[in-house]
Design an enzyme around this catalytic site. Structure first.
Site, PDB file in Angstrom:
ATOM      1  N   GLU A  26     -62.416 -44.233  42.881  1.00  0.00           N
ATOM      2  CA  GLU A  26     -61.725 -44.938  41.860  1.00  0.00           C
ATOM      3  C   GLU A  26     -62.215 -44.601  40.327  1.00  0.00           C
ATOM      4  OE1 GLU A  26     -61.690 -48.869  44.888  1.00  0.00           O
ATOM      5  OE2 GLU A  26     -62.510 -49.058  42.893  1.00  0.00           O
TER       6      GLU A  26
ATOM      7  N   GLU B  67     -64.399 -58.186  35.129  1.00  0.00           N
ATOM      8  CA  GLU B  67     -65.578 -56.990  35.071  1.00  0.00           C
ATOM      9  C   GLU B  67     -66.811 -57.799  34.767  1.00  0.00           C
ATOM     10  OE1 GLU B  67     -64.879 -54.592  36.726  1.00  0.00           O
ATOM     11  OE2 GLU B  67     -62.556 -54.320  36.201  1.00  0.00           O
TER      12      GLU B  67
END
Lengths: 277, 414, 414, 277
Positions: free
Chosen positions: A46, A57
């Site tokens: 990824e 995040e």
């Protein structure tokens, strides 16, 4: 629908799926780091394309994103990054929807997907795009043979699970715990529950959020996961290298070693997917 | 649910069930008044919040512009701004939903203080995310939140302002969603927040309509409100949107210039309606200040409360359909508006409001019509230091001398 | 005109004709509503001042004290305190009297800001006298007055606080009396000021009475108000004085001690009703803090608004006749009251009000009765810095930690 | 009513009535200063007993009051001051009502007046005590043969003038202009008007507020005044002496010289009071 390269990568044994933010801290060293992960046993990689407002995040990846943006990363540079990489595992681009939407003439997601596919991207993960808003992107992905990977959260209800799995391709990203990305020392009890709920799916289930050691990786694989996703623990190594002024080679070696540790954890516990289904 | 092209729910999957739950609660409690929710909300707004606020005929502004100017006095709401209307509504809703904790983001601190007050009033633990830069430049509001027993958590990411605080609040919510309600501070964010906040702020226009009818028997010709995220504007416009005879003006922060510095990622304004482009920010598709790649720009305004790179999706839609006219006013004109209202009417407005006041000076008689309503979204006590500094920088005409501290005399007889 | 032994007109001969003129205007305009003066006053109080203010049932205080506590929310009046009731009335009266200029004194700045607002609203030139010490420690209020276009003249005499500012305003008035009205800030000074100010502040108790009757159908058992000069207390008590069943409590500033330092001429409190003796100060015979020679003492309170060596003559009289019970609350108890109201009810009170809140903790159930009304005379925004400093000094329990500025973290995830 | 010593002092020519704050800047030097004024020609002397809130005084006398209070002046010390003085002109005490009221057992003005009379005070001026509030003090003064001097202001109406003159004894203090005490270079037009209004009174009219030179004194006497009162111009000399650290003798000499200048101005224009009536 024929099985994608990504899905195939989960066949032989549970897959190791590492994440790094592309261009962190520079284009060139980031290339080295990704290649190190491949050497360390990555089955799928990824690659984060940084967005200025990464609402999903935690601080580790937020800082990676800041470093990458400051080094000049843009969507176009990202595609050049992918084209420059010398790895032969499937690549997944992880980014936020606004960058996909704005690419080209801001006429929707098609130009981005087309360019991504051309560059060698096999799949997309878009953390701020729930199934309800995903139809245009799903259509573009289908048109260009790009997988669209959705996240199953601990809060995902049974009612939501069915359409979510219908729209998914490649693999299902099982969020091991609530919160945002980040390495943790505990593995949530909810992981097993989440995996149980996915037993009827054709797609492999990769577990992410908080995995940082080979031992944890092994535990999760033993619990039935088809793969493990590791991000913050690897980004931490990049951050340390950056902060401690290590050479690119030193950091790349550390990443490769961490990848091996995780891969080993998986292998010790892993069986072929056919045996797990 | 969307407003034309705008709106939606661009959030992590983990939050989607909470948004569904909130949408359900919005329908039941807010729209259908289940368990008397709206009755209790209105009663608390009255006795705790100080509603209704007056609609005041402004004598000297009326004379100056040759029209009847009415001021909707949201500066008199408890806490000093319209923000409490929404904060009280959402905290009460969280209580009805059985939530145990409140989080909120804040920029200048007005929404944070309103939420902290509402949470203290309703006995809910409360945590406010605030950019590090803002905590330092808005210390009095940090004190006020702490005095109301709210946790204040500085956010050290990015430029450390509102945009980062919202992102961080969303992250907390992704973590705590099962027990926590996120009180968003404007008509922004994923559905149902824009509608929910609009519904709580709609009390402004409901009162304006009733009060103006009492005083004059008519509808206004024009309604003017400043717009950052847009909760003041939407609340002020809500009950006039269907009245085609009423012109609606949303006044944005033009900052120092409407140009953008793509290279540095900085827009020296916060005029998302005027200069922004379609994009996805903080859970909704709307008009945003962004570069050509789609990276969100740092916005700027002399008014911290307008300093935001996005805007509510419904407002973006009403602008797109032509129902609402966006206008922008630069820092200097806003400062002049600040001083004008302070001197002419004895009301020191928030710098947000000062943009709307400043626009009166630039509007044509045709735009204003015979009756203008302008919402004083908040009071300016929080902005005194900023105004002093910026007034000097911008050499604003009609600003008072502030040399009282530099003289030594005081006696009148020699 | 006197109140028992108290009151009168102890001023220079030069001012006596002005007091006669003012007494005449008071009778005609205020008492007899000549030219509709009181109608205009009430209308402006409503639309400009934000009246009526709510009477709020305080849920958590009620629970804590086992009685129904109602808060009269004067903190929601324009400007943030009850002071505007009087300032607006007097400036309007000056206009009806044909005066061309307004002067006023101010201590903490609340009366000065209220007067400056009223003067701007009514287009009257305005000059505010303020002790040099106070101008320096109340900068935001100085800014607010200047923003409303009032002159602020620091007074460099003595300790440079309220007492000196009143003396200086009286001196200006002796000079300018033919064209100027002196807007005194409390129920003090020579006749007719105590009555005039009481009449303008009586709106507080008129509303309380009506609102409590609406909510409960009864009169309160007790009514509590903080008292410095006494305008908040007199306004809160006015319409209850003739109701013998209602107990009236005037809460004074006990400062750090009720003892006095005769040697240094300092009283470490402002409790004129409790510890003062009969004397003549600022135009009236009343209870004052003085040494045995009759020299006025420097008073002290953590609350600048209560920090005055005298008190209104009518209040002194009501205490002498036993109608009003004076109580004093020390700095520390007041600070605890400040934090209690902020945390429990989401209302940050003025430090003046905090004395009344603090007293609830010391009162007996018999004193409070079943229904208590307490007037929140103003909001505490002006007092934030003082509270922070004094809270640390006094080690007040239940005060929030203020370490938010000293931490560097902000993220929730490690 | 027999004419008082004070009134008698206005007989031969218009009187010079200087003011100083007793005890400014110290008890001892202040004694010297008052005696210097007597030598310089004072016919009546006003002695200020300082009060902490002198609402009728301008900055000059306010500062004198501060100096005097700081040097320890009290009502009791003031009486000792009067008793110590070696002058043979009538003395008027000027103070505020609270000090009079509080003296002794705070039982009203009687103890103060009694003690003042015993010390040698011939009259009182109380700037914050209008006629309306003066009855108790008037009664006490009558009982002890002390004059009570009231001020006629430019704003005093004709209606107020009659009772004011009825209650006055000693002389009438004509306030030359609005405002508080303080030396000024101009003399108000209102002075003549005020003097005209007093023509029917038996009492001498002394004009104060703002007189600082012999020339001004002469002008006012020419306008018909029975006396001039000078305060701030003299206090200024005391203040200068204090600030410039002059010796008590130097300052006393300056005061005496200023007194002579003012007396000379009066004599040049003055006629006996019988001719003026």
């Amino acid at each position: 629908m024929s099985e994608s390269d990504i899905t195939a990568a989960f066949e032989d044994r549970p897959a190791f799926v590492p994440y790094l933010t592309a261009g962190d801290p520079t284009f060139e060293s980031s290339i080295e780091y990704v290649e190190a992960l491949a050497r360390g046993g990555a089955d799928v990689i990824e690659l984060g394309l940084p967005f200025s407002e990464p609402i999903a995040e935690g601080p580790t990846i937020q800082q990676a994103i800041v470093r990458s943006l400051e080094s000049g990363m843009t969507p176009e540079r990202f595609f050049e990054f992918v084209e420059t990489l010398g790895v032969d595992v499937p690549l997944v681009c992880m980014t936020y929807y606004n960058l996909i939407y704005q690419y080209g003439d801001a006429e929707g997601p098609r130009p981005f997907v087309e360019r991504a596919a051309a560059a060698g991207i096999d799949g997309l993960i878009v953390p701020d795009l729930p199934v309800e808003e995903a139809t245009p992107l799903r259509t573009a992905c289908d048109a260009h043979g790009v997988d669209l990977i959705f996240i199953v959260a601990p809060t995902t209800t049974d009612e939501r699970l069915t359409p979510l799995l219908e729209h998914s391709s490649g693999y299902v990203y099982v969020q091991a715990r609530l919160g945002v990305t980040g390495a943790r020392s505990d593995v949530s009890d909810r992981t097993s529950y989440s995996l149980d709920r996915l037993e009827g799916s054709d797609l492999p289930a990769a577990v992410g959020f908080g995995i940082s050691t080979g031992e944890q990786a092994g535990e999760i694989v033993a619990a039935g996961a088809d793969g493990i996703i590791v991000g913050s623990a690897l980004v931490d190594i990049v951050a340390e290298g950056y902060e401690d002024d290590l050479t690119t080679e030193e950091t790349a070696e550390r990443l490769e070693a961490k990848a091996r540790e995780l891969t080993t954890g998986i292998i010790e516990q892993g069986r072929p997917r056919s045996e797990r289904l | 649910e969307t407003f034309g092209r705008y709106g939606g729910q661009y959030v992590p999957e983990a939050l989607m069930p909470a948004l569904e739950e909130l949408t359900d609660a919005y329908r039941r409690y807010v729209l259908d008044n289940e368990d008397g929710f709206m009755d209790e909300f209105r009663e608390r707004l009255r006795t705790f919040g100080g509603r209704p606020t007056p609609l005041q005929h402004a004598e000297k502004l009326s004379e100056r512009y040759g029209t009847s100017v009415y001021l909707k006095r949201e500066d008199l709401v408890h806490g000093g701004a319209h923000k409490l209307n929404n904060a009280l509504g959402q905290v009460l809703l969280a209580k009805y939903m059985g939530k145990e904790r409140i989080i909120a983001e804040t920029g200048a601190g007005q929404h944070g203080t309103a939420t902290a007050m509402a949470a203290a009033h309703l006995d809910m633990p409360c945590e406010i995310y605030m950019g590090r830069t803002d905590t330092n430049r808005q210390r009095p509001n940090v004190f006020r939140m702490r005095l109301n027993d709210a946790e204040v958590t500085p956010v050290d990411v990015g430029r450390g302002t509102l945009k980062e605080a919202i992102s961080q609040a969303l992250r907390d919510w992704a973590h705590s969603v099962e027990t926590t309600h996120y009180v968003i501070g404007s008509v922004v964010g994923p559905h149902p927040f824009p509608q929910l906040v609009d519904e709580f702020q709609a009390v402004i226009s409901a009162e304006i309509r009733e009060q103006l009818h009492e005083q004059t028997g008519t509808l206004p010709n024009s309604v003017v409100a400043c717009a950052g995220g847009g909760s003041n504007a939407m609340g002020t416009f809500h009950h006039f949107v269907d009245e085609e005879s009423v012109d609606l003006y949303a006044i944005e922060a033009g900052g120092s210039s409407l140009d953008v510095d793509e290279e540095r990622g900085v827009a020296p304004n916060s005029a998302s309606l005027t200069t922004g482009t379609e994009g996805v920010l903080h859970g909704a598709r709307t008009r945003v200040l962004q570069d050509s790649d789609g990276q969100i720009m740092e916005s700027h305004s002399v008014s911290a409360g307008l300093d935001y790179a996005g805007v509510g999706p419904e407002l973006a839609h009403l602008v797109e359909t032509g129902r609402v006219t966006p206008e922008s006013v630069d820092d200097r004109t806003a400062l002049a508006g600040f001083h004008r209202l302070s001197q002419a009417e004895g009301i020191i407005p928030a710098l947000e409001t000062a943009h709307a006041v400043g626009w009166l000076e630039e509007a044509t008689p045709e735009q204003l019509g015979e009756q203008v309503v302008l919402t004083v979204s908040g009071r300016g006590d929080k902005d005194l230091e900023t105004v002093l500094e910026e007034t000097a920088t911008h050499d604003v005409p009609a600003a008072p001398e502030m040399d009282v501290f530099s003289t030594t005399g005081g006696d009148r007889n020699e």
